[in-house]
Design a protein around this motif. Structure first.
Motif, PDB file in Angstrom:
ATOM      1  N   ALA A  97       0.496  14.046   7.647  1.00 41.16           N
ATOM      2  CA  ALA A  97       1.137  13.993   6.329  1.00 41.16           C
ATOM      3  C   ALA A  97       2.570  13.460   6.442  1.00 41.16           C
ATOM      4  O   ALA A  97       3.007  12.627   5.630  1.00 41.16           O
ATOM      5  CB  ALA A  97       1.133  15.376   5.690  1.00 41.16           C
ATOM      6  N   LEU A  98       3.311  13.903   7.453  1.00 45.91           N
ATOM      7  CA  LEU A  98       4.695  13.446   7.640  1.00 45.91           C
ATOM      8  C   LEU A  98       4.747  11.962   7.971  1.00 45.91           C
ATOM      9  O   LEU A  98       5.579  11.217   7.422  1.00 45.91           O
ATOM     10  CB  LEU A  98       5.372  14.260   8.749  1.00 45.91           C
ATOM     11  N   TRP A 100       2.436   9.698   7.315  1.00 42.08           N
ATOM     12  CA  TRP A 100       1.981   8.920   6.160  1.00 42.08           C
ATOM     13  C   TRP A 100       3.081   8.825   5.097  1.00 42.08           C
ATOM     14  O   TRP A 100       3.280   7.773   4.488  1.00 42.08           O
ATOM     15  CB  TRP A 100       0.735   9.565   5.566  1.00 42.08           C
ATOM     16  N   TYR A 101       3.801   9.904   4.883  1.00 46.37           N
ATOM     17  CA  TYR A 101       4.861   9.921   3.871  1.00 46.37           C
ATOM     18  C   TYR A 101       5.941   8.901   4.203  1.00 46.37           C
ATOM     19  O   TYR A 101       6.516   8.266   3.311  1.00 46.37           O
ATOM     20  CB  TYR A 101       5.463  11.321   3.793  1.00 46.37           C
ATOM     21  N   GLU A 102       6.190   8.711   5.504  1.00 46.07           N
ATOM     22  CA  GLU A 102       7.241   7.788   5.930  1.00 46.07           C
ATOM     23  C   GLU A 102       6.757   6.353   6.059  1.00 46.07           C
ATOM     24  O   GLU A 102       7.501   5.411   5.772  1.00 46.07           O
ATOM     25  CB  GLU A 102       7.823   8.240   7.276  1.00 46.07           C
ATOM     26  N   THR A 103       5.517   6.164   6.512  1.00 49.60           N
ATOM     27  CA  THR A 103       5.066   4.813   6.872  1.00 49.60           C
ATOM     28  C   THR A 103       3.976   4.236   5.974  1.00 49.60           C
ATOM     29  O   THR A 103       3.845   3.028   5.853  1.00 49.60           O
ATOM     30  CB  THR A 103       4.549   4.801   8.313  1.00 49.60           C
ATOM     31  N   GLN A 104       3.154   5.110   5.384  1.00 52.21           N
ATOM     32  CA  GLN A 104       1.995   4.666   4.598  1.00 52.21           C
ATOM     33  C   GLN A 104       1.053   3.801   5.432  1.00 52.21           C
ATOM     34  O   GLN A 104       0.421   2.876   4.917  1.00 52.21           O
ATOM     35  CB  GLN A 104       2.453   3.868   3.357  1.00 52.21           C
ATOM     36  N   ALA A 168      -5.849   8.140   3.079  1.00 53.44           N
ATOM     37  CA  ALA A 168      -4.631   8.948   3.159  1.00 53.44           C
ATOM     38  C   ALA A 168      -5.025  10.299   3.745  1.00 53.44           C
ATOM     39  O   ALA A 168      -6.160  10.754   3.577  1.00 53.44           O
ATOM     40  CB  ALA A 168      -3.992   9.113   1.791  1.00 53.44           C
ATOM     41  N   TYR A 170      -4.041  13.297   2.945  1.00 55.71           N
ATOM     42  CA  TYR A 170      -4.100  14.392   1.978  1.00 55.71           C
ATOM     43  C   TYR A 170      -4.489  13.796   0.626  1.00 55.71           C
ATOM     44  O   TYR A 170      -4.274  12.602   0.379  1.00 55.71           O
ATOM     45  CB  TYR A 170      -2.764  15.127   1.884  1.00 55.71           C
ATOM     46  N   LEU A 172      -4.531  12.297  -2.830  1.00 53.00           N
ATOM     47  CA  LEU A 172      -3.520  11.719  -3.711  1.00 53.00           C
ATOM     48  C   LEU A 172      -3.982  11.847  -5.160  1.00 53.00           C
ATOM     49  O   LEU A 172      -5.143  11.586  -5.473  1.00 53.00           O
ATOM     50  CB  LEU A 172      -3.293  10.249  -3.359  1.00 53.00           C
TER      51      LEU A 172
END
Length: 207
Positions: A97-98, A100-104, A168, A170, A172
């Protein structure tokens, strides 16, 4: 509790049928049935074989003696493996999650899945020491907790691909997908609760 009851308890703790135990020991199912009903007692060599198979001492089988240090050491080893496995399973969600939040980027999913798989591998390895009734209880307690992170990442991945068209770690939420978003959480919670309650029921049945 006598010998026949202890044999039955150990067999059920392993989730074995009388046929499966008989096959492992090289005897007939009728022989195991007679042992458990008290109609006959296993020979000395079978007592030794039973103790080795279930990972308990012969004194525990014959007299109900407490588990030897060697037995409890094995359970402690299994507990440590399960504790580390749980940490990896939980980290799989947080880490992915961390990232993905930063890099996608897909690397977040890969990192999460690697941690998840590694955690499950540790549990499988630790299960080698999870013998007897206490070992069975240890496995049930592991899955009561770990079913939640084990389900979350794969289900989130599937939901996002099917509902939104991209992966993703988590779920969306999109305004035009509120129904499918609610269905994801309903399915996730129902699946997790079903496994957790099943473990609780099995653990209570062993007491």
């Amino acid at each position: 509790m006598n010998l026949s009851e202890r044999i039955q308890e150990l067999r059920k703790a392993r989730g074995l049928s009388q046929e499966e135990l008989a096959e492992a020991l090289g005897v007939s199912r009728q022989a195991v049935s007679k042992w458990e009903s008290g109609q006959s007692s296993p020979d000395l060599d079978k007592i030794v074989q039973l103790s080795e198979y279930f990972g308990v001492s012969t004194d525990h089988l014959l007299k109900g003696a407490e588990l030897l240090p060697a037995d409890t050491e094995g359970l402690n080893t299994a507990f440590i493996f399960n504790a580390v496995a749980t940490a990896f399973d939980l980290l799989s969600i947080v880490l992915s999650a961390l990232i993905w939040y930063e890099t996608q980027e897909a690397g977040a999913l890969i990192a999460g899945l690697v941690f998840l798989i590694f955690g499950l591998m540790l549990h499988v390895i630790g299960s080698r020491w999870s013998k007897g009734r206490d070992g069975r209880v240890l496995k049930l307690r592991f899955w009561k907790i770990n079913i939640w992170p084990v389900l979350f990442l794969p289900m989130s991945l599937g939901y996002n691909i099917l509902a939104l068209g991209w992966p993703a770690p988590y779920p969306l939420m999109a305004m035009n997908r509120l129904v499918s978003y609610a269905l994801f959480w309903l399915l996730y919670l129902a699946s997790g609760m079903a496994v957790t309650l099943s473990c609780v029921k099995a653990e209570r049945a062993m007491k």
